[in-house]
Motif scaffolding. Structure first.
Motif, short mmCIF file in Angstrom:
data_model
loop_
_atom_site.label_atom_id
_atom_site.label_comp_id
_atom_site.label_asym_id
_atom_site.label_seq_id
_atom_site.Cartn_x
_atom_site.Cartn_y
_atom_site.Cartn_z
N UNK A 9 0.78 -1.09 -0.11
CA UNK A 9 0.17 0.06 0.15
C UNK A 9 0.88 1.30 0.08
N UNK A 10 0.64 2.04 -0.87
CA UNK A 10 1.33 3.08 -1.06
C UNK A 10 0.50 4.75 -1.04
N UNK A 11 1.23 5.59 -0.65
CA UNK A 11 0.44 7.04 -0.54
C UNK A 11 1.32 8.27 -0.89
N UNK A 12 1.19 8.65 -2.24
CA UNK A 12 1.80 9.78 -2.67
C UNK A 12 1.26 11.02 -1.76
N UNK A 13 2.30 11.91 -1.10
CA UNK A 13 2.03 13.13 -0.55
C UNK A 13 2.57 14.38 -0.88
N UNK A 36 4.68 5.70 2.47
CA UNK A 36 4.27 7.21 2.19
C UNK A 36 5.43 7.62 1.12
N UNK A 37 5.11 8.36 0.07
CA UNK A 37 6.10 8.79 -0.71
C UNK A 37 5.93 10.59 -0.76
N UNK A 38 6.72 11.09 0.17
CA UNK A 38 6.88 12.31 0.20
C UNK A 38 7.56 13.18 -0.99
N UNK A 91 0.33 -7.36 -4.94
CA UNK A 91 -0.32 -6.42 -5.61
C UNK A 91 -0.09 -5.18 -5.17
N UNK A 92 -0.24 -3.97 -5.71
CA UNK A 92 -0.21 -2.70 -5.33
C UNK A 92 -1.47 -1.83 -5.06
N UNK A 93 -1.59 -1.37 -4.00
CA UNK A 93 -2.78 -0.44 -3.68
C UNK A 93 -2.35 1.12 -3.44
N UNK A 94 -3.08 2.03 -4.35
CA UNK A 94 -2.53 3.17 -4.32
C UNK A 94 -3.80 4.05 -3.51
N UNK A 95 -3.31 4.63 -2.69
CA UNK A 95 -4.47 5.41 -1.88
C UNK A 95 -3.89 6.86 -1.85
N UNK A 96 -4.70 7.55 -2.44
CA UNK A 96 -4.31 9.08 -2.34
C UNK A 96 -4.40 9.81 -1.27
N UNK A 97 -3.66 11.02 -0.95
CA UNK A 97 -3.89 11.56 0.25
C UNK A 97 -4.84 12.48 0.45
N UNK A 98 -5.98 12.52 -0.24
CA UNK A 98 -7.12 13.13 0.08
C UNK A 98 -8.26 12.06 0.08
N UNK A 99 -7.88 10.90 0.25
CA UNK A 99 -8.95 9.94 0.39
C UNK A 99 -8.87 9.12 1.87
N UNK A 100 -10.13 9.25 2.41
CA UNK A 100 -10.05 8.43 3.94
C UNK A 100 -10.79 6.84 3.58
N UNK A 101 -10.22 6.10 3.92
CA UNK A 101 -10.72 4.45 3.72
C UNK A 101 -11.79 4.21 5.12
N UNK A 102 -12.16 3.38 4.98
CA UNK A 102 -13.01 2.42 6.03
C UNK A 102 -12.14 1.52 6.48
N UNK A 103 -12.60 0.84 7.69
CA UNK A 103 -11.99 -0.04 8.21
C UNK A 103 -11.90 -1.45 7.27
N UNK A 207 -6.91 18.00 -2.33
CA UNK A 207 -6.53 18.77 -1.25
C UNK A 207 -4.93 19.25 -1.33
N UNK A 208 -4.07 18.49 -2.10
CA UNK A 208 -2.79 18.76 -1.99
C UNK A 208 -2.36 19.74 -3.13
#
Length: 234
Positions: A9-13, A36-38, A91-103, A207-208
């Motif tokens: 799981x990754x998140x570009x920020x 997290x990819x800053x 696998x690769x999961x991309x979750x962007x920094x303006x997305x709030x996931x559920x449990x 948001x970013x």
């Protein structure tokens, strides 16, 4: 063989730390960790990401230490993340920094992986639960299924088979964003792309990069800047 429940799981920020931190904490609260990819955030925000790494056990890659290319560096992130996934057989999961996931968001993405699937995306909604950008076209869709239109990287799984079939080094370095292109590559490669309308996530668009809000408030100015300043190249 790749375990259907195993994903990197990754998140570009890029700055916007208030929203990004909310997004990061939602992932870790669901029992998952991430990288997290800053992408050249301010020194203050980069330091905050490092503090979150110590607190939450996430990994932070400061992209500016690896490339002199100006932000956005989505191509570099995708190349690096793909290599990690192939090395780990995930696998690769991309979750962007303006997305709030559920449990259960991430588990639902992983559970839907099948041999013929290239991408699986969670549908995005606003704070009232209404489908919003970029999936307005699916507002009347009621069941999960194969999506012939493009998927976004807002909250999306790219299967290991898709990662094996397409080398992200082939991505055009002149572009900024690649979700549309990779959606098409997945389909052209014979994979199905799935949109999960039963798996909604909260999306706070752009948001970013606040200037992109002009797309909704002043579209003429948005497209003028896009064309004259060579921004937001897809």
């Amino acid at each position: 063989m790749t375990n259907d429940y195993t994903a990197h799981i990754i998140m570009p920020v890029k700055d916007s730390l208030q929203t990004a931190e909310e997004a990061i904490r939602a992932i870790t609260a669901s029992g998952h960790t991430l990288t997290v990819y800053d992408d050249n955030s301010t020194d203050e925000n980069a330091a905050r990401l490092d503090a979150l790494a110590d607190e939450l056990g996430i990994s932070v890659v400061h992209v500016g230490k690896h490339t002199d290319h100006l932000s956005p560096n989505y191509r570099w992130v995708l190349i690096h993340a793909r290599r990690e996934c192939l090395n780990q057989d995930t696998h690769l999961i991309i979750i962007e920094s303006d997305v709030i996931v559920r449990d259960d968001t991430i588990d639902k993405l992983c559970e839907a992986v099948k041999p013929n699937v290239g991408m699986i995306a969670a549908i995005t909604t606003d704070g009232n639960g209404s489908v919003n950008f970029p999936y307005e076209y699916a507002r009347k869709t009621t069941t999960d299924g194969v999506c012939k239109k493009r998927l976004s990287f807002c909250c999306t799984l790219l299967s290991n088979k898709l990662l094996q079939s397409y080398d992200f080094n082939q991505l055009d370095p002149a572009k900024n964003w690649y979700d549309v292109h990779i959606s098409h590559i997945s389909q052209k490669s014979g994979f199905d792309n799935i949109l999960q309308v039963s798996n909604p996530v909260l999306h706070k668009p752009h948001s970013s990069r606040p200037w992109k809000q002009l797309k909704y408030t002043n579209p003429l100015l948005y497209y003028w800047r896009k064309l004259t300043q060579h921004r937001d190249k897809i």
